[in-house]
Structures are given as C-alpha cells and as structure tokens.
Scaffold this active site. Structure first.
Site: not given
Length: 355
Positions: A55, A91, A193, A161, A82, A209
């Site tokens: 804002e 705000c 990520r 995956a 807020c 890994d």
C-alpha cells in the site's frame, strides 16, 4: 458489493504480488493498485520483508500531479492492510491519512495482530471497505502465510521425481542417482526451492546424493538447509556441511566436528513424533514454507502424518527402471492439476482431508 472492474483491478494486484515471490517471507506477498476514474494512478507490491508494504509503495508511486486524486480514488489490495506497528507503521493509518474513500480487499488477514482490526479501523474512519474480491485466489497466493498463523506450523510441500513405472531411484549403496529430471525441469526445481524458506532431506539422501540444496540454477534466495541425521552418521565432508549456507541438523546427539561451520544442531526426542518436533522448531524461527525433497522414507513419514499440504511429482514418461526404490503411494492424495515441462509431466496433489 463489487463490480467487474473491481475484479479486473484485483487481478492486477495479484500479478504485482507475485513479483515478491521468494523474498517477502515471513511476511505475505501483497499487491496494491490505486484507481481514479478508470485510470491506474499508482501501484506497488511488497518487495521484501522489512521494507515498505504494498500500500505504501502504491501511494509513493503516485505522481505529484495526481496526488490530489487520492481523496477520490479506490485502493485495491490483495490482503487486509495491517493495523499494528512492526518494522513498518500500520498501513490502514496511512490509507486513512491519505483520505482514500474506498478500499477493496481480496482477503482478510488472519494474523492475530490484524485479524479484522485494519478493516474495522478504516470503516470507523468513514471509508467504504469491500472484502472478498477474488478471495480464493488471494488466499491461495499466501497459503504458507495463512498456514503459519492458523496452524502454527509451516506450509509443507513434498517433492519427488519418479520413473514411468513408479521408482524414484535404483537400489544402490553409492554412485550417482538416476537422472529423472531434465535440465529445464531442474531449473523449475531450483525456482521451487527459492519459493520456500527451508528444504529438508533425510540421512540416506544426504549420504548417497551429497546434495548442495542450493538455487544455483535460479536467481533467488537459497532456503535454509535441513537434514535429519538421528545417529550422527553423516560425514562432515558432505556439501551440506561446507559452511556456504546456514544448515540445521536434527539429531539425537550433538557432534563436536560440526561446530563453527555455519551449522545449528537441534537435538530431538526420537521417542516422540519427530515430524511434529521439526515443524515446531521451524515455526519458532519463522519458517513459513518447507520443501521436503526426500528420500522415500522421509516423504512417507510426512504423508502418514497430517503435517503436509501439497505434493509436486515429476514423472519421466520415457524412463522405466523395472525395479528400485518405490515412489510414495498416492493413496493419501488427490490430483489438483498437471502440466508438462520439457517432456516430463508435473503432477500436483493435495492431501485428502478425510484421511
């Protein structure tokens, strides 16, 4: 009541809000647009935590020659302004002081520090306040923020995956993992990520890994690295322990060889619910969004608990492994959407709330 033009301007607010993706947490992503006579005279978004809210940026963007129009304008904002002092002033007070007569809000803020008080204060000042324009989309935009305040835990995304026949890797005790993702879909993973505050892997994934868990393929903020190492068996030579990024180790006992390497060791009680303890700790350090990248045992632990929200599954339709490490079951999930990326299919699932 609101009009079709209100919906149009709220869509622009959503576009702006997404520009803050990956940089506003633990604050929400928020967009704001100021309109007079069918013309946008100001717009802005929350760029990063600790800086001006949307804002304020929208008001500051109004040209000097248009400042007198504020008292005849409507300000659109995706989230309730807020009403408390944090790193920035309220705000809602700024909107009142500008004399803006109409405020259109996407969704109310469930943060206990706001929770409708911004709306009440503006209405008490004589401002027309409309709430609920594109409410579902505005709420979805900040699922992590709302989850943190309403459930006192991070929003949890599970990610893996798998091959076309349902395996995430071959059985191995060393060597490199099977390449399931493509170079382009790997970029998408690093973007994912960057949109999360922290990323968690288990002992087996860290050991086999040796991941960096960074965002080297994407220009974004690296998440806090987390690893679950109950027995303290992970060697200090792993990339996770290279000191380049802050890392948290969840363990049963602290290790002297990890001190002074940008590493925090958090001792858990493994006779209690470990997932719950991890999420409690992350909530206490204001982590709103957690990405769980596996391995299979850790993913299943989250899926068997009630502490996860969405799953992102990449399927390589041209790869069949025949055997190996099975992907987690989808019995706990229902598909919400899918898309294709560089030949692979990306499936998105939500948790079945009835389970």
């Amino acid at each position: 009541m609101y009009s079709q033009s209100d919906v149009q301007y709220m869509r622009r607010c959503l576009q702006l809000a997404r520009c803050g993706s990956g940089s506003t947490s633990p604050n929400p992503m928020v967009g704001a647009v100021i309109v007079h006579g069918g013309r946008i005279i100001g717009e802005g978004y929350h760029v990063r935590a600790g800086e001006h809210h949307a804002e304020v940026n929208a008001v500051n963007s109004v040209k000097e020659c248009d400042r007198h129009l504020l008292s005849k304008s409507t300000i659109y904002v995706t989230l309730e302004p807020c009403s408390h002092y944090g790193k920035t002033p309220p705000c809602c007070d700024m909107i009142i002081s500008c004399g803006i007569p109409r405020v259109v809000i996407g969704v109310a803020d469930t943060n206990a520090l706001v929770n409708g008080t911004g709306i009440s204060r503006m209405r008490a000042a004589g401002i027309e306040v409309v709430v609920g324009v594109l409410e579902e989309e505005c709420c979805r935009l900040n699922r992590a923020f709302f989850t943190s305040h309403e459930k006192s835990r991070p929003f949890v995304t599970l990610k893996w995956a798998q091959s076309a026949d349902g395996y995430i890797d071959v059985e191995r005790s060393c060597g490199t993992p099977v390449a399931i993702s493509t170079p382009l879909s790997q970029v998408a993973v690093h973007k994912l990520r960057a949109e999360h505050d922290a990323i968690l892997v288990g002992t087996r994934t860290a050991l086999l890994d040796n991941p960096s868990l960074d965002v080297r393929c994407w220009a974004g903020r690296a998440p806090l690295r987390l690893v679950l190492d109950r027995a303290g068996v992970l060697p200090a030579s792993l990339r996770l322990f290279d000191g380049t990024l802050p890392t948290v180790v969840y363990t049963a006992a602290e290790r002297d060889d990890l001190y002074g390497k940008n590493i925090e060791q958090v001792v858990l009680d493994f006779n209690r619910d470990v997932i719950h303890q991890i999420l409690e700790h992350l909530h206490s350090i204001k982590v709103n969004a957690l990405l769980v990248e596996g391995g299979a045992a850790l993913l299943r632990s989250f899926m068997c608990s009630s502490f996860w929200d969405v799953a992102r599954v990449e399927v390589n339709a041209s790869l069949c492994l025949g055997s190996g490490v099975p992907a987690p079951s989808s019995d706990f999930m229902h598909e919400s959407r899918r898309c294709r990326l560089d030949g692979n299919e990306i499936l998105f699932f939500d948790r079945k709330m009835s389970l």
